[in-house]
Design an enzyme around this catalytic site. Structure first.
Site, PDB file in Angstrom:
ATOM      1  N   THR A 139       3.034  -8.666  -1.951  1.00 54.75           N
ATOM      2  CA  THR A 139       3.892  -8.193  -3.041  1.00 54.75           C
ATOM      3  C   THR A 139       3.065  -8.203  -4.322  1.00 54.75           C
ATOM      4  O   THR A 139       2.645  -9.275  -4.776  1.00 54.75           O
ATOM      5  CB  THR A 139       5.132  -9.090  -3.191  1.00 54.75           C
ATOM      6  OG1 THR A 139       5.842  -9.107  -1.946  1.00 54.75           O
ATOM      7  CG2 THR A 139       6.042  -8.578  -4.294  1.00 54.75           C
ATOM      8  N   LYS A 179       9.533  -2.797  -2.753  1.00 50.68           N
ATOM      9  CA  LYS A 179       9.471  -4.227  -2.421  1.00 50.68           C
ATOM     10  C   LYS A 179       9.862  -5.088  -3.612  1.00 50.68           C
ATOM     11  O   LYS A 179      10.570  -6.099  -3.476  1.00 50.68           O
ATOM     12  CB  LYS A 179       8.061  -4.605  -1.943  1.00 50.68           C
ATOM     13  CG  LYS A 179       7.875  -6.111  -1.658  1.00 50.68           C
ATOM     14  CD  LYS A 179       8.830  -6.624  -0.589  1.00 50.68           C
ATOM     15  CE  LYS A 179       8.809  -8.140  -0.428  1.00 50.68           C
ATOM     16  NZ  LYS A 179       7.552  -8.680   0.088  1.00 50.68           N
TER      17      LYS A 179
END
Length: 296
Positions: free
Chosen positions: A97, A173
């Site tokens: 991420t 995300k």
């Protein structure tokens, strides 16, 4: 496409992903900063590599499952990084991420070296990674998918293709992490209020998980609280980082995120109180005057 696939980072998610690739019939090369983790995987079938460079030289697709952008930089461009060792036309699949702007820039850097790139953050937790049922939020050039798609499908139950260039996967995300972080913080707040009010926590959990107020995060994370088990599957500091990325993305366009800001402060408070490396459900420990369940 060669049967040789590399995976770097054998943490809670990466280990399961490597196992899924092995079950799918790939010859899986692995590297981890903990040499014993790579050796353990190799002991059950696989190849342990001493460095990202050794792994990159052997594989046409390299999957990186490290914590953040800084670790990804080290994997690629560090003293024994894989970027210089990978063959032209090989694919680097980035599952961390990260800031979408950083991911877009990384695609250009790798393309300049003759390498392909897929922006591919992941979600679903360790159990779904181990069963090959996790979700991948991906974006990248068609040529990258042409080489790496069988690898992606072996690791995930859902592979979403969100664009033909890097960045879209990371943006989705980050929005997922906004919801995940806020849901965990809200779940902890609700359980803490119940404890303060004298409600039996097991009864509260049973009722909420069968009522409209339930969420996947309440059901999953408050089970950790009931078991008094704060072994980190996803640590408090992961959400310090991820909600920070959420706020950074919003700040760039002056977009207000009041709930995300509050949740970020809650995880920051838990981190500075000494719970940084504990499971993210330990955010409940910031609430004063409550008696948390104890291990039996």
């Amino acid at each position: 496409m060669t049967a040789d696939v590399g995976l770097i980072g054998l943490g809670a998610m990466g280990k399961g992903m490597a196992q899924s690739l092995r079950r799918a019939g790939f010859r899986v090369h692995v590297h981890d900063v903990r040499a014993e983790a790579a050796q353990a995987f190799a002991g059950d079938g696989g190849v342990a590599c001493r460095s990202p460079a050794e792994l990159g030289a052997a594989c046409d697709v390299v999957v990186s499952v490290v914590v953040n952008a800084a670790q990804t930089e080290a994997v690629l461009f560090g003293p024994e990084g894989c970027a210089a060792a990978m063959k032209p036309g090989s694919v680097f699949v980035m599952c961390s991420t990260v800031d979408p702007v950083w991911s877009m820039a990384l695609e250009k850097r790798l393309n300049a070296l003759g390498l392909l790139y897929i922006d591919a953050p992941i979600s679903g937790g360790a159990a779904k990674a181990a069963s090959g049922e996790m979700t991948m939020m991906t974006s990248g050039a068609p040529a990258a998918y042409a080489r790496a798609e069988p690898v992606l499908n072996a690791m995930a139950g859902k592979v979403y293709k969100l664009g033909d260039a890097a960045g879209a996967g990371s943006k989705v995300k980050i929005i997922n992490q906004l919801l995940a972080g806020v849901h965990i913080a809200a779940a902890a707040e609700a359980m803490a209020l119940g404890l303060r009010a004298g409600v039996d926590p097991a009864a509260l959990y049973e009722v909420i998980t069968h009522s409209a107020g339930n969420s996947w995060m309440f059901e999953n994370r408050m089970a950790h609280v009931l078991a008094a088990d704060y072994t980190a599957l996803s640590a408090v500091d992961i959400f310090v980082k991820d909600l920070g990325l959420v706020l950074d993305m919003a700040r760039a366009s002056k977009f207000p995120l009041p709930l995300s800001s509050t949740a970020h402060q809650m995880f920051m408070q838990a981190s500075t109180a000494g719970f940084a490396a504990e499971d993210d459900s330990a955010v409940i420990k910031i609430f004063p005057g409550i008696e948390l369940p104890r291990k039996h």
